[in-house]
Scaffold this active site. Sequence first.
Site, PDB file in Angstrom:
ATOM      1  N   GLU A 153       0.791  -1.241   0.000  1.00  0.00           N
ATOM      2  CA  GLU A 153       0.000   0.000   0.000  1.00  0.00           C
ATOM      3  C   GLU A 153       0.822   1.291   0.000  1.00  0.00           C
ATOM      4  O   GLU A 153       0.646   2.138   0.873  1.00  0.00           O
ATOM      5  CB  GLU A 153      -0.953  -0.018   1.196  1.00  0.00           C
ATOM      6  CG  GLU A 153      -1.883  -1.230   1.194  1.00  0.00           C
ATOM      7  CD  GLU A 153      -2.835  -1.271   2.400  1.00  0.00           C
ATOM      8  OE1 GLU A 153      -2.712  -0.431   3.299  1.00  0.00           O
ATOM      9  OE2 GLU A 153      -3.705  -2.159   2.415  1.00  0.00           O
ATOM     10  N   GLU A 258      -5.970 -10.955  -1.283  1.00  0.00           N
ATOM     11  CA  GLU A 258      -6.764 -10.808  -0.039  1.00  0.00           C
ATOM     12  C   GLU A 258      -8.247 -10.761  -0.387  1.00  0.00           C
ATOM     13  O   GLU A 258      -8.973  -9.854   0.034  1.00  0.00           O
ATOM     14  CB  GLU A 258      -6.359  -9.530   0.712  1.00  0.00           C
ATOM     15  CG  GLU A 258      -4.880  -9.455   1.047  1.00  0.00           C
ATOM     16  CD  GLU A 258      -4.475  -8.209   1.837  1.00  0.00           C
ATOM     17  OE1 GLU A 258      -5.359  -7.498   2.359  1.00  0.00           O
ATOM     18  OE2 GLU A 258      -3.262  -7.945   1.925  1.00  0.00           O
TER      19      GLU A 258
END
Length: 348
Positions: A153, A258
């Site tokens: 991220e 995910e």
Amino acid sequence: MKYLTILCILLSFTSCREEEPGPKPHTLKDAFSESFIMGVAVNKAQYTSEEIEATNIVHKHFNSITAENSMKWQYISPEQGKFNFSDADTFVTFGDTNNHKIIGHTLVWHSQLPEWIHSITDSATLRNIMYTHIDTVAGRYKGKIHGWDVVNEAFNNDGSFRDTIFYKYLGESFIEEAFIRAEQADSTAELYYNDYNMTFEGKRNAVISMIQTLQEKNIRIDAVGMQGHWNLEHPSIEEIETSIIAYANAGVDVMISELDISVLPRGENPYEQELPEQIENQLSERYKSLFQLFYKHRDKISRVTIWGVHDGQSWLNNHPIDGRTDYPLLFDRNYKAKNCVNAILNIF
Ligand code: XIL
């Protein structure tokens, strides 16, 4: 001539038989064994077999595990200069013993950092700490980790750099430095960049240009993880497909790292008691279309990981709002396979 004809008929019969689909697979890992790794995120109760019903699902349906939390910086180094590997070691031993491909999540991420990091205010100290963290953690599990989420991220949705402590003190190069260090610490592990909203054009372009920069500098990156925290409608199958192709064209593998599908309308909590049948059907359809897409692009996709074993465990019950009841995963709160599992297996 007659014998030749009979031989031809026999041969065509045999080749025809060979192309017939085999029996329907019973488990997710069998269904995709020729396509991609099938993973799941596990928590401590699951990798210690305390929640044995969940552990059994992990072994039956999956061949790869990611620690939902136990390898994050906050837990591995809660105090400056000290490392606590007890949970991470148990997780890795569990994976090793049971032949799961073990995913390391994650080395450099702005979230779930220990408090003490935020007292650092100069680049030399931060660089030193980041290097030590990567060397120590990736080094400890050298040879046991299938792949590391080296950086998690780092970009905003528009492609600009996220304002993190790493970017603030080390600048853009913290990404390159982290990949170089991870390669040195464990050259046998695959190295990944992982992020959410990877279908957004701005973020996609930034990630692709980051991949190109790493490649130009001969710094190894093997794959990108599209986290896949999605919902019933968004992003569309077309948007996901465009991005899978774009990342693959940049020369890396693609992972859905995910995956979970929230069924809750924005800000609401309408299914506290149970999931209405109609919504469960919608969820099954969504999972089916997604796995059809992943299967279609199995030459580009190396792994699909579901973010949790069962609905009761999902972080989405508390994100982005605390205390809701979501149903994003493949098994229900009683460890029963939801219709989604059949919908996925029925692709075959
Ligand atoms: C989540 C876990 O599932 C939660 O248990 C924890 O409280 C917060 O983090 N992106 C990531 C994951 O890379 O590590 C996050 O996992 C979900 C978003």
